[in-house]
Each structure stands twice: as structure tokens, then as C-alpha cells.
Motif scaffolding. Structure first.
Motif, PDB file in Angstrom:
ATOM      1  N   VAL A 135      -7.819   7.001   6.587  1.00 15.52           N
ATOM      2  CA  VAL A 135      -6.937   7.906   7.328  1.00 15.52           C
ATOM      3  C   VAL A 135      -5.712   7.149   7.829  1.00 15.52           C
ATOM      4  O   VAL A 135      -4.584   7.664   7.777  1.00 15.52           O
ATOM      5  N   HIS A 136      -5.906   5.922   8.317  1.00 17.30           N
ATOM      6  CA  HIS A 136      -4.770   5.102   8.736  1.00 17.30           C
ATOM      7  C   HIS A 136      -3.777   4.935   7.585  1.00 17.30           C
ATOM      8  O   HIS A 136      -2.563   5.121   7.762  1.00 17.30           O
ATOM      9  N   GLN A 137      -4.282   4.592   6.418  1.00 18.90           N
ATOM     10  CA  GLN A 137      -3.407   4.359   5.262  1.00 18.90           C
ATOM     11  C   GLN A 137      -2.644   5.622   4.876  1.00 18.90           C
ATOM     12  O   GLN A 137      -1.456   5.566   4.551  1.00 18.90           O
ATOM     13  N   THR A 138      -3.330   6.750   4.924  1.00 22.18           N
ATOM     14  CA  THR A 138      -2.700   8.017   4.546  1.00 22.18           C
ATOM     15  C   THR A 138      -1.674   8.453   5.584  1.00 22.18           C
ATOM     16  O   THR A 138      -0.586   8.930   5.246  1.00 22.18           O
ATOM     17  N   ALA A 139      -2.012   8.293   6.863  1.00 23.79           N
ATOM     18  CA  ALA A 139      -1.188   8.846   7.947  1.00 23.79           C
ATOM     19  C   ALA A 139       0.020   7.993   8.299  1.00 23.79           C
ATOM     20  O   ALA A 139       0.882   8.448   9.069  1.00 23.79           O
TER      21      ALA A 139
END
Length: 383
Positions: A16-20
């Protein structure tokens, strides 16, 4: 990497960190242009985020409350509007799966579409005439029986994520005076989104007005009876404080980075070495720790409690929202004091955090309602 392939919470948080990360720069644009971050929602769909709360029995991950709240907080550190918007969908999937109040065929159809087609849903309950549905006002939106159909007419406000929704869960008053929830497809004839959202906070939620004019839906799209103002304990609503906690963390991160690099010529080094700056950063860290222990402690209690035990958690849930949101407001305020006058510059994201975090005061449950319930319980203990 897809979230459904992740083995644990830490792996999911990393994905989620990478996507967001891309959400942060977009947040500035959507805030300024008052537009909806459709690309954020699409990217969350692509990693399987929007179906994480679908029960395992239907092929989903059935994430417990404490786990998906942690992911909501991560998203909010990059864009509060996206977190709050998708949180309504994630929470409603959790709620309908726990309550099992919907007709079984509709319930199974919606979950299938969420899991396999990326469909999204949100409730449309607030109305200009009645205000927040938690206050007990009866909807002016009407549902009239017509043979094997319902005819829905009315107007709803604060319909978050409206451009991306496939389904609206609409509350309406029936001819016998009872109030029910109805499932309405966004593509149904007579459904119209009026772009009225022009708030100073959470501008990217696209919480526009929903207009329903002679919308004809099948009879089995009646979902359940509801009693205005009566709310059963709802753990899924903790996505609200989780969102504002993420915004507070973003403001703290901004202040720390600023204090570590800003060095006026009146000082030998960066302002991070000043006692008053360290005190404010330290106070924020203490408040963040306290808020997280409270939020995730109650969320874990919800996850481990029986249906009967959850009925006694209303005041705990309301207290979490009250304490976490108000703490988040104080955290952002302190962070702005660290940054100083530059915190007011439009080019700096911290001024958006300041505006966005205040929206939490107007999400349910309202502070006064929570405090009155707590006071009532306290007086009842000494009777």
C-alpha cells in the motif's frame, strides 16, 4: 505485487505504501482543482485493495478490522480524501458481511461483483432537509411500491466517492411510514450526480449531491428496515479516526523534515535543536502513540468479541472517534507551529492537512452525542 498474495499485515502495508506514494502529489492537484482522484481508486483496485474485506467464504481475504484500519491509515498519510472515500466502501462490505441483514441473493451478487469486477458502493443517507441521519430525522426521499418494483424519488447529500460508485445504498421513507435501505445502481435511469461539493476540506472526496427522479428498481433491491437515529455499535466506522490519524502523521512527518532542514542565519544549525521545537515534536509523538493504542486496542477487542459482546461497545467506539480526531487536530496544529508562517503557503501540503483534519469533527458520531452518552452511562453507574 497484489495484496491477495501478501502473507501478513506488514507485507500488505508495504504494498500500500508503494502504491500510495503517487497519491501525495496528485492530492495537491485534486485539492486545487476540486476534482476526484479516480486514478487513485483504480490503482487500489489493481492491487486488490477494494476486495480485502470480502469474507473468505466468498474468496476474499476477510481482513479483520484492526488490519484494514492500519492500511487505511497508510493511505491517509498520502491523501486523506482517498482514504476516507475508499474507507466507506471497505467498511460497508465489512458491515453487511457481519450483519447478514440483506437478502441473500443480493448480498451474494454484490460481493461477487466487488471481488471479481471491482464494483464499489457507499451509503447515501444524509439529506439537506434532515442533516445527519444520526440525529434521527426521517428521510424525505420516498420509496413507492409499484407492482414488482420500487419507485425512488429524492435528493441525498454528502455522497462521498460518487463519481466512482457502482451502487448507492439509499435510505427512503415508504408509504407505511417505515424507513428502509434500497440498493440503486449508478446506471439506473433517473440517477444523477450534481457536482455540488465545494468544501475547504477533503475536497477530493467528491461528496456531491445524488438526485433520484422516478428511479425504478426491482422489488428485491429492498435491503432492510432501519430506524432513524438508532445506531447499533459499528466497528467499521473506526475507519474515520484511522483516516484522520494518518493525516496527523503526515503533518508530523512534514514538521520533522522541515525542522531538520530549515536553518535561519540566526542559528548555528537547523531548528530541530531548539527546545521549543523538540517539545512540540515530542508532544505530537506522545499523542500519536496514545491515539494508536486506543484505536487499535478497541479495534482488536471488536475483532475478538462475540456479537453479543459487541453490543456493549458503543461508548468505546464513540470515544475512539472523539479522542483520536481531536488529538489529530492538536497534532496538526502543533506541527504548523513548528513550521511557522510557511505552513500557510499553498505550496506546502501541511496547510491541506490542517483543512482536511478538521472535517473529522463533522463525521459520525458527533462529539456532543458521544459525550452525552458517556455522561449518561456515568450517572447510571451511581443509581
Amino acid at each position: 505485487m497484489k495484496l491477495h498474495n501478501a502473507l501478513n499485515l506488514e507485507e500488505r502495508k508495504q504494498i500500500v505504501h508503494q502504491t500510495a506514494q503517487a497519491f501525495s502529489e496528485r492530492a495537491k492537484i485534486h485539492d486545487e482543482q476540486n476534482t476526484f482522484p479516480m486514478e487513485n481508486i483504480q490503482e487500489l483496485k489493481e492491487i486488490g485493495y477494494t476486495s480485502l474485506t470480502v469474507p473468505k467464504t466468498f474468496g476474499g481475504k476477510g481482513l479483520p478490522l484492526a488490519e484494514w484500519l492500519a492500511l487505511q491509515e497508510v493511505i491517509a498519510t498520502y491523501d486523506g480524501s482517498t482514504s476516507l472515500s475508499i474507507g466507506w466502501h471497505m467498511g460497508l462490505i465489512t458491515n453487511i458481511s457481519e450483519s447478514k441483514a440483506w437478502p441473500e441473493d443480493i448480498y451474494e451478487q454484490v460481493l461477487y461483483e466487488v471481488l471479481h469486477e471491482g464494483k464499489l458502493l457507499n451509503a447515501a443517507a444524509s439529506e439537506p432537509e434532515t442533516g445527519s441521519p444520526t440525529r434521527g430525522g426521517k428521510p424525505t426521499t420516498t420509496a413507492t411500491r409499484d407492482h414488482n418494483n420500487w419507485i425512488i424519488n429524492g435528493r441525498k447529500s454528502f455522497t462521498s466517492m460518487s463519481p466512482a460508485l457502482d451502487y448507492f445504498i439509499v435510505s427512503a421513507t415508504m408509504e407505511d411510514g417505515q424507513v428502509g435501505n434500497f440498493l440503486i445502481n449508478h446506471s439506473a435511469q433517473g440517477v444523477k450526480i450534481e457536482e455540488t461539493w465545494n468544501s475547504i476540506a477533503m475536497r477530493g472526496t467528491a461528496s456531491h449531491d445524488l438526485h433520484l427522479k422516478n428511479v425504478r428498481i426491482p422489488f428485491n433491491h429492498f435491503l432492510e428496515l432501519v430506524q432513524p437515529g438508532k445506531k447499533n455499535p459499528a466497528g467499521w466506522l473506526l475507519h474515520i479516526p484511522a483516516c484522520y490519524l494518518g493525516i496527523a502523521q503526515a503533518a508530523q512527518n512534514f514538521a520533522i523534515e522541515f525542522a531538520s532542514t530549515y536553518s535561519p542565519n540566526s542559528l548555528p544549525g537547523a531548528i530541530k535543536d531548539l527546545p521549543n521545537v523538540q517539545t512540540k515534536i515530542g508532544e505530537n509523538e506522545a499523542d500519536l502513540l496514545q491515539a494508536r493504542y486506543f484505536l487499535y486496542g478497541v479495534a482488536q477487542k471488536w475483532d475478538s468479541s462475540s456479537k453479543e459482546e459487541r453490543q456493549n461497545m458503543q461508548n468505546e467506539l464513540g470515544s475512539v472517534k472523539y479522542q483520536v480526531v481531536n488529538s489529530a487536530i492538536h497534532i496538526v496544529d502543533r506541527a504548523m507551529r513548528v513550521v511557522g508562517a510557511q505552513s500557510l503557503f499553498k505550496d506546502h501540503s501541511i496547510q491541506r492537512y490542517y483543512r482536511d483534519v478538521r472535517a473529522g469533527l463533522h463525521n459520525p458520531p458527533m462529539d456532543d452525542r458521544t459525550l452525552i452518552l458517556l455522561a449518561t452511562e456515568a450517572f447510571d453507574r451511581i443509581k
